[in-house]
Scaffold this active site. Structure first.
Site: not given
Ligand code: 13P
Length: 339
Positions: A33, A177, A219, A261-262, A293
């Protein structure tokens, strides 16, 4: 720790109009990032960035909890207050990522299994001391040629269930998740089938490991088309198939479902969440967000690693948090978002 406390934490995580901010990027992920904004990833730059995210004034109106990384839960604000204490003072619950990452699954080329069970009981006890109220463990399921295999799904949901049981024993609410990845050119119908199979296997395994569903947050991915699929599913389809998949697999005892959000854009992640809440209420559980993200990307872009951009970056983050809060109520407007 009473079960009452677990119940209160789980309910507070998905309280009306609130969702979760995920800032638990591992060292390699945060480096990626930061590379995008030409910023070196050092202990100091990571601390400065997480400080900005954690001390954002007004976020507690929209955010119930923030998921931290091991390094982050041990760091401090500029004035020397532990990050976890700063969050608690704002009424935001500290969460902690406790898995140690997805590793290649032996015997299953192209598939991963998430590790981190060894020593987890002791690590959870320490995180509890450091203020963690909930935890996260992410399993990844890859759609590809001949994948996912049942072997991969079963290995991952077994680990998720063992992790969840350990969390509850420690007085920490587990966020379980399983993420079906968007990578690939598959249709959203195939994403539906794989998500359904994964969730069926997950709840079966949670049952076998005596995990209390009432004290567990799910999640999960939305049912979307693969990034490379030539025909992308419409907003209506994503909402309809996601809600249908969840209704077919997730027991009503679960206090809440939050989405990752993936790889969706910030706006699409909000639009999809809003569509579900605007058109399918009432559902057995609140549907909210736990985005990494989709909440951080515009903020990171505004920050650019520079102190002078902190206020602007925080305002952009707060705006996305507000938009997603509105989407949990089915009251988001794309026009207002863009204005
Ligand atoms: P994204 O919203 O960026 O997918 O991240 C959420 C998360 O915590 C993944 O584990």
């Amino acid at each position: 720790m009473s079960t009452k406390e677990l119940e209160q934490t789980a309910e507070a995580m998905v309280a009306e109009g609130k969702g979760i901010l995920a800032i638990d990027e591992s060292f390699p992920t945060i480096k990626n990032r930061f590379d995008d904004i030409n910023t070196e990833s050092t202990e100091a730059s990571r601390r400065a960035y997480r400080d900005l995210l954690i001390t954002n004034p007004g976020a507690n109106e929209y955010i119930s909890g923030i998921i931290l990384f091991d390094e982050t839960i041990r760091q401090f604000t500029a004035d020397g207050t532990p990050f976890s204490e700063t969050l608690i003072k704002q009424g935001i619950m500290p969460g902690i990522k406790v898995d140690t990452g997805a590793k290649d699954l032996a015997g299953h080329p192209g598939e991963k299994v998430t590790e981190g069970l060894d020593g987890l009981r002791d690590r959870l006890a320490e995180y509890k001391q450091l203020g963690a109220k909930f935890a996260k463990w992410r399993a990844v399921i890859t759609i590809g040629e001949g994948t996912p295999s049942m072997g991969c799904i079963e290995a991952n949901v077994h680990a998720l269930a063992r992790y969840a049981a350990l969390c509850q024993e420690a007085g920490i609410v587990p966020m379980v998740e399983p993420e079906v990845l968007m990578d690939g050119d598959h249709t959203n119908e195939l994403c539906y089938d794989v998500t359904e199979a994964t969730l069926k296997a997950l709840f079966n395994e949670l049952y076998k490991q005596n995990v209390a569903l009432e004290h567990t947050i799910l999640k999960v991915n939305m049912v979307v088309s693969g990034k490379g699929c030539p025909t992308q599913a419409s907003v209506d389809d994503v909402a309809a198939l996601t809600v249908n998949c969840l209704l077919n697999t997730v027991p009503a005892a679960i206090p809440g479902i939050v989405f990752l959000s993936g790889g969706q854009s910030a706006e699409m992640a909000t639009v999809h969440l809003n569509e579900m809440n605007a058109n399918y209420a009432p559902l057995p559980w609140p549907l909210s967000f736990s985005y990494g993200r989709a909440l951080q990307a515009p903020c990171l872009d505004a920050w650019q690693g520079k102190e002078e951009n902190v206020i602007k970056a925080q305002a952009i983050l707060l705006h996305r948090e507000k938009c997603n809060s509105q989407a949990t109520l089915g009251k988001y407007s794309a026009e207002d978002d863009a204005a």
